[in-house]
Write an enzyme that holds these catalytic residues in place. Sequence first.
Site, PDB file in Angstrom:
ATOM      1  N   CYS A 193       6.218  -8.537  -1.040  1.00  0.00           N
ATOM      2  CA  CYS A 193       5.622  -7.217  -1.289  1.00  0.00           C
ATOM      3  C   CYS A 193       6.640  -6.097  -1.100  1.00  0.00           C
ATOM      4  O   CYS A 193       6.302  -5.023  -0.600  1.00  0.00           O
ATOM      5  CB  CYS A 193       4.410  -7.003  -0.371  1.00  0.00           C
ATOM      6  SG  CYS A 193       3.078  -8.169  -0.609  1.00  0.00           S
ATOM      7  N   ASN A 194       7.881  -6.358  -1.487  1.00  0.00           N
ATOM      8  CA  ASN A 194       8.936  -5.345  -1.378  1.00  0.00           C
ATOM      9  C   ASN A 194       9.851  -5.483  -2.584  1.00  0.00           C
ATOM     10  O   ASN A 194      10.963  -6.010  -2.486  1.00  0.00           O
ATOM     11  CB  ASN A 194       9.711  -5.523  -0.075  1.00  0.00           C
ATOM     12  CG  ASN A 194      10.632  -4.347   0.221  1.00  0.00           C
ATOM     13  OD1 ASN A 194      11.100  -3.662  -0.688  1.00  0.00           O
ATOM     14  ND2 ASN A 194      10.909  -4.113   1.487  1.00  0.00           N
TER      15      ASN A 194
END
Length: 838
Positions: A415-416
């Site tokens: 999630c980055n």
Amino acid sequence: MDFQTLCTFKSFEQVWSRYGYGEDFQGVMEREFTRIKGITYLDHAATTLYPECLIRDYFQDISRNVYGNPHSHNPSSRLTHDTVDRVRYRVLQHFNATPEEYSVIFTSGCTAALKLVAESFPWSPHTESEVGSHFCYLTDSHTSVVGIRGLTSGRGVVTLPVSPQEVENRAKDEAEGDGVVCQTPHLFCYPAQSNFSGRKYPLSHVKGIQARRLYPACEHQGRWFVLLDAAAHVSCSPLNLQECPADFIPISFYKMFGFPTGLGALLVRNDAAGILKKTYFGGGTAAAYLSGEDYYVHAANISDRFEDGTVSFLDIIAVNHGFEALYRITGGMHNIQQHTFGLARYTYMLLSSVCHGNGRPVAQIYTEGQFESPSTQGAVLNFNLKDSHGQIIGYSQVDRMASLFNIHVRTGCFCNTGACQSFLGITNQQMRRNLQAGHVCGDSIDLVDGQPTGSVRVSFGYMSTFEDCQKFLNFVAECFVEKPLTLDQVRLEELKTATAASRGSNEHYPIKITNGEIFKADEKEKPTEASLRGFALREPNSHGEAYTLTNIYIYPIKSCAAYEVHDWPVGPQGLLYDRGWMVVNGNSVCLSQKRVPPLCLIRPQVHLPSNKLLLQASGMDTISVPLENSTEMHRSYPVCQSKVCGDRVETVDCGDEAASWLSDFLGQPCRLIRQSPDFTRGMKKRPSGAATSSSLSLVNEAQYLMINRASVELIQKLMSSRQDDFEGDRLLDTQNVISRFRANLVIAGVEPFEEDNWSHLIIGNTRFVVAGQCGRCQMVGVDQDTGTKTKEPLMSLSACRTGKVTFGVYLTHQLPEGSTTANVLSAGSPIYPEPHSS
């Protein structure tokens, strides 16, 4: 010094002395975390683990006390109110803050805390006459931070992504004066610690942005507020809000304590709280309102004002026990930081020094520094593994093998996306192409055109031990290093002394380890066949030797035993009745051998003359279900929704008799369901060369799976040579290995793995398109005769192919034009492959 010597606690102590929290550290860990015995848990950045004393004390608390709704005023409610207030104080105390400086707003998690700020911040839109607000965030930010722009973009607010380098490189020498009239509110968000690489960003950025000394605040007038995303940081590191008085700090408690989940908090600096404006108000947030008029007065207390409805008070009470357990076991966050950083630094030191037999490094590690200090690096190690040719091994391959060893890691982009792109060198255009190729966040497509789409992350928690590092490093060495293992001694010495000075790689040679003897290896020495385990893969067949279809298997019930046939019709979805049924649990979730190995002991047979599917198993009476449901039967049995490999499928229940039979055999409530005849499911990705998208049964990926006997025999030969490592596992013959790979079609080829290079093939009169390679899962480790689990042959497959856990190819048939069925397939038919064009 050889690898095994380095993988000892004595070697670790020479690198880092701050290990554990007392003399009985190992004993405490064994008592408090008995449930993870045999598990190497290395995903603490996702969630850490809770100690047993936390649950025990919490259970005793809620068992002995009556906690009522805190919005009431009776004695049980007052007890809840007072306890929750005590927890708020405990949270602030942990971060060295006071109620006069900060307020604690409980949320459902860090993401909810970020959303609260986004929805309440007084964004000022840009107009022709006025400069509006800026929403700025570090590109190395979690999705939940970047997602704020989804709200601001619709309000005319400028979104400004900022790279980590720009913050200080574009800073001003002096802070901007406070006398500026402009009070336009701006928000700058950055992580205290990257959840991707573990890099810790300077906490001094908080004051630098607020004072308009750092970029982008130094270039835009107005009042700058700082949101410090502390979720990853506070799991293993102290945070002192006296030193970095951020305006908004979101956290999640499960990252700190492991329990409770679904609870977080937003710490708000009281001086900044007044700017937040709410539109919605729920129970407990209003001091007064009228239902007939637009009149509303918000609660004076900041926490009350933003906590809509009744807070999750029992979970909040658990937080108090989380703090108690954390301090009792470790003594505090400083001790945790020292312990976890030491483990991460040691793992980094060895992993970055391990090389293949030809001297090429095994790992590509994504980090800004070299783990010099716990003030700049968290207990996170992010990397990709590489084969002896320098090619990236997909993270899904690593994840599958790690699961086989009960090693729990995290893979993907975490999630980055910003950090993922930066470290892996993925351009925006490539990201879009990856999406077009079918890759989305959270899937297992790890390589697109040979380039990685993500990586592997290991992270440590306060209960992590040296043995966790040891098992992980030995796992990498066993499964992904082309033997003989070598070490980059220059790098190793540099990291040991924590210096970045180069010592000249030409003066040092890797150390080769062979049969316990150590000698220097010439850099120009080429690996021999023996150094490649004696199983060097050869070029695809080019001499016209014959290929034959030797075996045909169907698997009528998904994850159950195979049924071998000699001549078998091919229907629109592949071999007729292949994976037409599946077993689901009481919640209608599909069961597989990965979780329920005894499924392989159920031996279904298709009896075409009687139109029956027979269910057989040792100790059970044989029962049958119809192959084709009549219209009346179809109407009488319930239609239900289920999932296969992420796809939603429509199915029909097969009745109570089959359900009872399966439940008795498997020892849990089960039902047999089959794919609805009215439902059509297509392949997710059409293979190159396929005219139309193929229709699928309940298979995972494609209509057929094909394996080559030559490839199987190579693996079986390697397994025989590894007999000493089997730890009691019985030696498997070739047929047993074939059964574990659960193919539909088994061919006799000439060279191992040459089928990987085919694009099409013809069997009999039927043409097939190769739809890709099969990434093998843990089901390969289930003995199809006994239902027991072993590490072979997946271990040997990984060793044979240096970590590449793919075996066999998926096929989809090409039906003759105007036909709805293809020809019958027959064992013994010749095969005519077509290689990929160069």
